[in-house]
Write a protein that holds these residues in place. Structure first.
Motif, mmCIF file in Angstrom:
data_model
loop_
_atom_site.group_PDB
_atom_site.id
_atom_site.type_symbol
_atom_site.label_atom_id
_atom_site.label_comp_id
_atom_site.label_asym_id
_atom_site.label_seq_id
_atom_site.Cartn_x
_atom_site.Cartn_y
_atom_site.Cartn_z
ATOM 1 N N VAL A 164 -41.056 7.423 11.072
ATOM 2 C CA VAL A 164 -40.193 8.186 10.183
ATOM 3 C C VAL A 164 -41.042 9.249 9.495
ATOM 4 O O VAL A 164 -42.113 8.948 8.941
ATOM 5 N N ILE A 165 -40.583 10.492 9.541
ATOM 6 C CA ILE A 165 -41.288 11.607 8.916
ATOM 7 C C ILE A 165 -40.428 12.197 7.806
ATOM 8 O O ILE A 165 -39.209 12.022 7.780
ATOM 9 N N ASP A 166 -41.074 12.913 6.870
ATOM 10 C CA ASP A 166 -40.356 13.478 5.729
ATOM 11 C C ASP A 166 -39.882 14.894 6.050
ATOM 12 O O ASP A 166 -40.249 15.475 7.078
ATOM 13 N N PRO A 167 -39.075 15.510 5.140
ATOM 14 C CA PRO A 167 -38.546 16.856 5.418
ATOM 15 C C PRO A 167 -39.626 17.907 5.635
ATOM 16 O O PRO A 167 -39.429 18.846 6.427
ATOM 17 N N GLY A 168 -40.770 17.759 4.959
ATOM 18 C CA GLY A 168 -41.847 18.719 5.162
ATOM 19 C C GLY A 168 -42.367 18.697 6.584
ATOM 20 O O GLY A 168 -42.624 19.751 7.187
ATOM 21 N N GLU A 169 -42.528 17.505 7.143
ATOM 22 C CA GLU A 169 -42.980 17.389 8.525
ATOM 23 C C GLU A 169 -41.920 17.878 9.496
ATOM 24 O O GLU A 169 -42.239 18.447 10.550
ATOM 25 N N VAL A 170 -40.643 17.653 9.171
ATOM 26 C CA VAL A 170 -39.554 18.191 9.993
ATOM 27 C C VAL A 170 -39.647 19.708 10.058
ATOM 28 O O VAL A 170 -39.532 20.320 11.128
ATOM 29 N N LYS A 171 -39.905 20.337 8.913
ATOM 30 C CA LYS A 171 -39.995 21.794 8.844
ATOM 31 C C LYS A 171 -41.167 22.316 9.667
ATOM 32 O O LYS A 171 -41.062 23.373 10.318
ATOM 33 N N LYS A 172 -42.279 21.583 9.672
ATOM 34 C CA LYS A 172 -43.427 22.006 10.479
ATOM 35 C C LYS A 172 -43.100 21.980 11.966
ATOM 36 O O LYS A 172 -43.509 22.867 12.724
ATOM 37 N N LEU A 173 -42.365 20.962 12.385
ATOM 38 C CA LEU A 173 -42.027 20.831 13.800
ATOM 39 C C LEU A 173 -40.936 21.806 14.223
ATOM 40 O O LEU A 173 -40.940 22.313 15.351
#
Length: 433
Positions: A164-173
């Motif tokens: 599970v990743i957070d919104p910041g990591e989602v934005k990076k991807l």
């Protein structure tokens, strides 16, 4: 490469059953001359008898035939397809691969399929264009986030890479994703599954057909099964529009029509058929490296190597055999995609299509023997049949060769419904991918 069903196989093997490739020079020669490409698989007259008859010329039927020949030396096999190879569900899907399911049985099963896909191009000597770009399932509320954490822990226990990743990591991807807290459907996190990706569905089908043919399997296109002969509880053969063929083993590897075929053998299937729609945009410069899924919005999106965005959703809310697209689907799909990535508003949809999905009560397949001796089924794949093609073929071939289901599919037998041993995958398979 030509995909006609007649020609010669000798030009494609090296004498020991291995498929032979083409050198760069031979490819260049064919490209600038009028030389004829060798046929990818041969045509045959329908024989009077086979050891195994497989109904359905999609990825499941062809993979079963291929692994029967390669792993068990059973080559007197016929694949019967009423249309053309890959013309059913195998040609009407979005070819997303993953193994981040919810139940231990499902995770083990699909993980084996991903591993087979990883070296399938080498095994078949045919580029299936598998791109492991990652698979991201978004969570928009606390309940979804809890489910993602549940799935991540189940995956880790089976040695499958998911977290599970957070919104910041989602934005990076996915930089184009709207992860602000002011979005209508705010993103609280996501289940990220690096081994997931996409594959070229027709290449997989052609590769398995070519491989099966090289090992002696007969592939019969434009051959419709009209009946299954059963005597004293045992299969004895099938009736087709080309005549009767005898066989002690018949395998139902169809999608959309699986209940019709099983009914011919007197086997009832707890399956309902629903349309599943998808759409594709004009090609643009590649910007989306990861497959993005939202269960809340019932939408998913990936980008092909040619730059097109492929969109899909969940199955239509009514049972039907229609494969026509609808404006209602397009409007709903477009709105949901723009909730996630507003920057796509100017892109144009080029086309949409639909396929047929056989849904079981627990969203898991039905695999293995039935109450009729010699009649096997590999059906009920819902929205996720293509990703399971290799492991299903491998497992069904093992089941047929040894007369009993291998452990990897033992939980998917038809008897589980009467016994109440359901394999509930709705939490990981409710969106059509």
């Amino acid at each position: 490469m030509a995909i006609s069903s007649n020609g010669h196989a000798a030009s494609r093997t090296n004498g020991n059953g291995k498929l032979r490739g083409y050198s760069a020079w031979s490819l260049f020669q064919h490209g600038v001359s009028d030389a004829q490409w060798p046929r990818a698989w041969r045509g045959h007259d329908l024989a009077d008898t086979y050891d195994v008859i497989i109904i359905g010329g999609g990825v499941h039927g062809l993979a079963t035939a291929y692994y029967l020949a390669v792993n068990h030396g059973i080559t007197n096999v016929a694949v019967l397809e009423k249309s053309y190879i890959g013309g059913g569900g195998s040609g009407r899907n979005t070819a997303i691969l993953r193994s981040n399911y919810l139940t231990p049985e499902g995770v083990r099963f699909y993980d084996r399929s991903v591993k087979l896909y990883e070296h399938l191009a080498a095994d078949l000597n045919f580029n299936v264009m598998f791109s492991q770009r990652g698979h991201m399932t978004l969570a928009h509320n606390d309940s979804s986030l809890r489910t993602m954490r549940w799935r991540a822990e189940v995956n880790k226990l089976q040695d499958v890479d998911s977290d599970v990743i957070d919104p910041g990591e989602v934005k990076k991807l996915v930089p184009h994703m709207d992860v602000s807290p002011y979005a209508r459907y705010p993103i609280l996190g996501a289940l990220y599954h690096p081994p997931g990706g996409i594959v070229r569905h027709d290449a997989v089908v052609w590769g398995y057909a070519r491989g099966a043919d090289a090992h002696g399997v007969h592939i019969h296109q434009k051959t419709t099964v009209t009946g299954i002969d059963v005597d004293a509880g045992k299969v004895t053969g099938v009736q087709t529009d080309q005549g009767r063929v005898s066989a002690p083993v018949v395998v139902n590897c169809t999608a959309g029509w699986s209940t019709l075929i099983s009914d011919m053998a007197g086997v009832e299937m707890p399956v309902q058929t629903f349309p599943l729609q998808a759409a594709v945009t004009e090609p643009v410069k590649p910007f989306l490296d990861t497959v993005v899924v939202s269960g809340t919005l019932h939408v998913y999106v990936s980008q092909t190597d040619r730059g097109e965005l492929v969109f899909g959703a969940s199955v239509d809310p009514f049972a039907s055999y229609s494969i026509r697209g609808s404006l209602e689907f397009t409007e709903g799909l477009g709105g949901h995609v723009l909730e996630l990535m507003p920057a796509l508003s100017k892109m144009r949809l080029l086309r949409q299509w639909a396929g047929l999905c056989d849904m079981t009560p627990d969203y898991s397949p039905i695999m293995g023997p039935t109450g009729v001796e010699g009649f096997y089924v590999d059906v009920g794949w819902g929205t996720y049949g293509f990703k399971a093609g290799p492991v299903s073929g491998e497992a069904m071939a093992d089941c047929i060769a040894h007369g009993r289901p291998p452990e990897i599919i033992s939980a998917f037998g038809i008897e589980r419904f009467a016994a109440g041993r359901l394999v509930g995958e709705k939490g990981a398979a409710a969106v059509g991918h």
